[in-house]
Design a protein around this motif. Structure first.
Motif, PDB file in Angstrom:
ATOM      1  N   LEU A  13       0.803  -1.214   0.000  1.00 17.86           N
ATOM      2  CA  LEU A  13       0.000   0.000   0.000  1.00 17.86           C
ATOM      3  C   LEU A  13       0.845   1.278   0.000  1.00 17.86           C
TER       4      LEU A  13
ATOM      5  N   SER B 241      -8.611  -2.619  -7.201  1.00 18.37           N
ATOM      6  CA  SER B 241      -7.241  -2.906  -7.622  1.00 18.37           C
ATOM      7  C   SER B 241      -7.243  -3.809  -8.850  1.00 18.37           C
TER       8      SER B 241
ATOM      9  N   ARG C 102      -1.434   1.054  -5.741  1.00 17.57           N
ATOM     10  CA  ARG C 102      -2.292   0.690  -4.602  1.00 17.57           C
ATOM     11  C   ARG C 102      -2.470   1.844  -3.628  1.00 17.57           C
TER      12      ARG C 102
ATOM     13  N   ASN D  97      -4.216  -9.904  -5.037  1.00 13.89           N
ATOM     14  CA  ASN D  97      -5.320  -9.366  -4.245  1.00 13.89           C
ATOM     15  C   ASN D  97      -5.662 -10.369  -3.152  1.00 13.89           C
TER      16      ASN D  97
END
Length: 452
Positions: free
Chosen positions: A159, A203, A164, A212
């Motif tokens: 992240l 995403s 992302r 994912n």
């Protein structure tokens, strides 16, 4: 005749023929989302059912194939073959629904015997069993080799990087602000789990990302209660974090551990311990079209999968499941979307993406083959152009697809082939072999050595 002793060699052949009986070949078909598993399996059954009319009739052992039977009665969670056929043969034709849960395909083949065995046994049967499941579940394999704190560290790293970081937006700050030792707020946890699921969906759809996790947040499948999925990564936690009962850490760590040990490991332990061969389907063109971040994420996702599927002595699966898989097919799918002269280049780019991982798999003793595939060919060539129908539209378009390099650049910087959203060709019918590219070669590889 009584009193006449049979020659030793003849008795040996008789015993071998008896032991052959009706062999059972178990094949795993796996692939990430959008790889086309449902269409692939539908085409596989169709090609076998029409073996006398298609390319299979020209090659051994299918020139000896007498009968094919696709089974649905008595099969737990049967593959939705008839529903997939209905979609492909519809007006307008449409692609089958993606795999949303575990399903099985059981196909019985009967071959004529040849040579000496023909005198002892006129036919030989082969049962093929295929396991189909959502590609999203495949990405949970790496969780088997990490604890919750390590997963939190990994999610924080993911992240912190684009795209992302932008997709997560305020969710990233909310997860980072939670004190793992603070008392858990059940209502907030439910909201964050829903937000994490939405983040995973975006995403995949907005950036074409492949990694994912957890996969069942996207497609839970049957038998997965909602409370099993009530955990999120705590971005301020790490592998050394601890928490008292009732804390955020305690609640999320316990559910992660249950998910890893019972949902993920239980599924693979039950269904993958007896596979003979493995087919890995990859949509390579989609990430090439999406750009470098999508290709980088696909590379990392497939490397983690192949790391788990490495069949050497020190592999994860050898420790957990003791697999007996000896052959792996790695297939770039939907290659009919590019010019025929570039279809093999798509496969080469996939193998370039996985050079080191495939070398490790081969070093572990597994034979690897690559097959560029179009399970159902949606295009036809006219001169230098392709002709196809677009999804949701009638009529046909004539176009020239973008180029594909002979090899994938090391930096993964590539100008994509600019794909169109194609619909299946018109006029497909169960009793005619679907137009395809190299499905006959892959089916031959599947039964190689098992139909002699």
């Amino acid at each position: 005749m009584p009193g006449i002793k049979q020659p030793q060699w003849l008795e040996s052949v008789r015993q071998q023929a008896a032991s052959l009986g009706s062999p059972h070949l178990r094949i795993g078909v796996t692939g990430l989302s959008r790889a086309g598993k449902t269409t692939f399996i539908t085409s596989l059954i169709n090609q076998l059912e029409n073996h006398q009319r298609g390319l299979l009739a020209r090659r051994a052992p299918f020139d000896r194939l007498e009968a094919v039977r696709w089974q649905r009665d008595g099969v737990e969670q049967p593959f939705a073959y008839l529903q997939a056929l209905e979609a492909l043969a519809g007006e307008p034709a449409r692609w089958p629904e993606s795999t949303r849960d575990l399903s099985r395909v059981v196909i019985d083949l009967r071959f004529r015997q040849t040579g000496l065995l023909k005198r002892l046994q006129s036919t030989r049967s082969l049962r093929i069993e295929i396991l189909d499941y959502p590609g999203e579940w495949l990405l949970d394999l790496p969780l088997l080799d990490m604890d919750y704190g390590q997963w939190c560290e990994q999610m924080r790293a993911w992240l912190d990087a684009e795209p992302r970081c932008s997709i997560a937006g305020p969710l990233r700050e909310a997860l980072a602000a939670i004190d793992p030792q603070a008392p858990q707020d059940a209502a907030q946890l439910a909201e964050l789990a829903a937000a994490w699921t939405d983040f995973l969906q975006r995403s995949r759809s907005e950036a074409g990302l492949s990694r994912n996790q957890p996969g069942r947040f996207l497609l839970p499948g049957s038998g997965i209660a909602a409370e099993m999925l009530l955990f999120v990564p705590l971005l301020s936690a790490n592998r050394h974090t601890q928490g008292d009962a009732g804390s955020w850490w305690s609640a999320c760590e316990a559910r992660f551990r249950y998910y890893r040990d019972y949902v993920v490991k239980g599924f693979y332990d039950e269904h993958f311990s007896r596979l003979d061969r493995q087919i890995l389907l990859v949509d390579m063109l989609g990430p090439m079209d999406a750009g470098q971040p999508a290709l980088t994420d696909l590379k990392a996702a497939l490397e983690s999968v192949l790391q788990s599927f490495r069949y050497g002595r020190d592999s994860l699966l050898s420790r957990l499941f003791r697999p007996r898989i000896s052959q792996l097919a790695v297939c770039a799918t939907k290659v009919d979307q590019v010019a025929p002269g570039q279809q093999r280049a798509v496969q080469q780019c996939l193998e370039d993406l996985l050079t080191d991982s495939l070398a490790d798999v081969r070093h572990g003793g597994v034979r690897v083959r690559g097959f560029p595939l179009a399970a159902v060919r949606a295009t036809r060539q006219e001169g230098d152009a392709l002709v196809a129908g677009l999804e949701g539209q009638s009529g046909w378009v004539r176009y020239q697809p973008g180029g594909v390099p002979e090899h994938l650049p090391l930096d993964l910087q590539i100008s994509g082939p600019e794909l169109l959203q194609l619909r299946p060709p018109a006029g497909l019918h169960r009793n005619e072999p679907f137009p395809q590219y190299r499905m006959d070669d892959l089916i031959g590889w599947m039964v190689e050595g098992h139909a002699l």
